[in-house]
Design an enzyme around this catalytic site. Structure first.
Site, mmCIF file in Angstrom:
data_model
loop_
_atom_site.group_PDB
_atom_site.id
_atom_site.type_symbol
_atom_site.label_atom_id
_atom_site.label_comp_id
_atom_site.label_asym_id
_atom_site.label_seq_id
_atom_site.Cartn_x
_atom_site.Cartn_y
_atom_site.Cartn_z
ATOM 1 C CD GLU A 102 -2.836 -1.184 2.397
ATOM 2 O OE1 GLU A 102 -3.995 -1.558 2.261
ATOM 3 O OE2 GLU A 102 -2.351 -0.894 3.504
ATOM 4 C CB CYS A 115 2.925 7.760 2.997
ATOM 5 S SG CYS A 115 3.413 6.529 4.209
ATOM 6 C CB CYS A 122 7.328 -4.475 8.726
ATOM 7 S SG CYS A 122 8.706 -3.693 9.605
ATOM 8 C CB CYS A 126 6.195 -1.709 16.135
ATOM 9 S SG CYS A 126 7.816 -1.173 15.571
ATOM 10 C CB CYS A 129 2.914 -1.330 13.649
ATOM 11 S SG CYS A 129 3.008 -1.229 11.859
ATOM 12 C CG LEU A 229 12.225 7.647 21.156
ATOM 13 C CD1 LEU A 229 13.511 6.893 20.906
ATOM 14 C CD2 LEU A 229 12.542 9.018 21.759
ATOM 15 C CB CYS A 348 0.899 6.593 11.675
ATOM 16 S SG CYS A 348 1.742 7.917 10.868
HETATM 17 S S1 SF4 Z 1 5.967 0.715 12.812
HETATM 18 FE FE1 SF4 Z 1 5.298 -1.076 11.634
HETATM 19 S S2 SF4 Z 1 6.177 -0.809 9.591
HETATM 20 FE FE2 SF4 Z 1 7.286 0.584 11.001
HETATM 21 S S3 SF4 Z 1 9.044 -0.612 11.720
HETATM 22 FE FE3 SF4 Z 1 7.423 -0.948 13.232
HETATM 23 S S4 SF4 Z 1 6.401 -2.840 12.512
HETATM 24 FE FE4 SF4 Z 1 7.618 -2.068 10.804
#
Ligand code: SF4
Length: 361
Positions: A102, A115, A122, A126, A129, A229, A348
């Protein structure tokens, strides 16, 4: 060249978008084609968005045919375009191997930003996310990164001089510094259209803090740097960003100091997502202030965009404002970022493209 050339699976053709300008010239020269022809092709591709050699009118018919036999200029297929009430558009793109990514177009009064994604999924994981939740599939090639930029320009009719994409942020799916070579190549190629006025300083690389590569960015690449961060100390950061156990806050701060030494006038942006009851206390704000006050930095405070299955809740608006006040009163520039595209899951941390894969941490 670094990074594999993308080859058309049905032939020996190579993707023009994967070549840096000097590489394409060298390739033409090796094939006995004058180097100025490569400059003509690059102008058609990057300035006018041309996808067929047969429409490059300053190139003779026999050379058009030969180039078409050697190269291709592909776009990923647009599977879906979701439009937000705030003008944001989210593009779901299908790549040649049927994986999907995307990218998001974000217009406002002063700028038109895209973006882009750097990976399918990924590996960083995180916890807040949606992309990280889905896992890692593969790195994008340079061609696949830059073609997001091209697709948006095609769709929005932005190949004229007075209506241009003004900013690029690597804040889509993936950790760009874990696909450094291809991201660098894509950035170089985005700048081939000098008419677009896109400079490296209008390109922001956002990273979860891969500190060894931040050192490389500091030396090699004068584009803007944003650090995700999201916590003022290691214990808290590791609990929401497991990558912190590999690259801790101290290593990130050292890398940022080196970046600032090389790019004195570029402020580093620190992204801080406010999660209710996790990292949004007054004590956290004071700790963050003390951590960052010696750097040439600013802070973007982000309101969390909740997604199905996520364990976190957004901090209340009042708490976000209090947090911002503590930072600003302490002399650190902090702003609360406007949510864009939250109603279409384009904000985000919300991108996912339904990829499934693995995590590294
Ligand atoms: S916020 Fe999401 S896309 Fe960005 S590094 Fe962390 S897991 Fe990966």
């Amino acid at each position: 060249m670094t990074g594999a050339l993308t080859t058309d699976t049905n032939s020996a053709k190579h993707g023009v978008l994967n070549y840096a300008a000097d590489e394409l010239k060298a390739c033409f020269k090796d094939a006995g084609i004058p180097a100025f022809r490569a400059a003509q092709v690059l102008e058609w591709v990057y300035r006018f968005g041309q996808t067929s050699f047969y429409d490059m009118t300053n190139i003779g018919k026999s050379l058009q045919k030969r180039l078409d036999e050697m190269f291709y200029i592909h776009r990923p297929q647009i599977v879906d375009v979701a439009s937000s009430s705030d003008g944001t558009k989210k593009f779901l793109l299908r790549l040649a191997d049927a994986t999907t990514v995307e990218c998001v177009y974000i217009p406002d009064v002063k700028r038109k930003t895209i973006c882009v994604s750097s990976q399918v999924g990924c590996s960083v994981g995180c916890k807040f996310c949606n992309t990280g939740y889905s896992g890692f599939v593969r790195n994008l090639t340079a061609e696949e990164i830059i073609s997001q930029f091209m697709v948006v320009k095609d769709y929005m009719g932005m190949w004229s001089c007075d209506d241009r994409l003004s900013n690029v942020v690597f804040m889509g799916m993936g950790e760009p510094l874990l696909n450094y070579q291809n991201v660098m190549r894509a950035i170089d190629n985005m700048m081939l259209d000098s008419e677009a006025g896109l400079s490296r300083r209008k390109i922001t690389l956002s990273t979860s803090g891969i500190s060894p590569i931040i050192h490389k960015v500091a030396k090699d690449l004068p584009c803007r740097l944003a650090i995700s961060l999201h916590a003022p100390n290691d214990a808290m950061r590791s609990s929401i960003m497991p990558i912190n156990e590999v690259y801790d806050i101290r290593s990130i701060m050292e890398a940022c100091e080196e970046y600032s030494a090389h790019h004195k006038f570029l402020k580093i942006t620190f992204e801080y997502l406010l999660l209710s009851g996790i990292n949004d206390s007054k004590e956290c704000a004071i700790e963050l202030l003390n951590l960052l006050r010696s750097l040439n930095a600013k802070i973007n405070l982000l309101r969390f965009n909740e997604w199905e299955g996520c364990e976190f809740k957004a901090s209340p608006g009042l708490k976000v404002r209090e947090f911002a006040n503590i930072l600003n009163d302490g002399g650190l520039e902090a702003s609360i970022r406007t949510r864009r595209g939250a109603d279409i899951m384009a904000a985000c941390g919300q991108l996912s493209a339904n990829s499934t894969g693995t995590r590294v941490v």
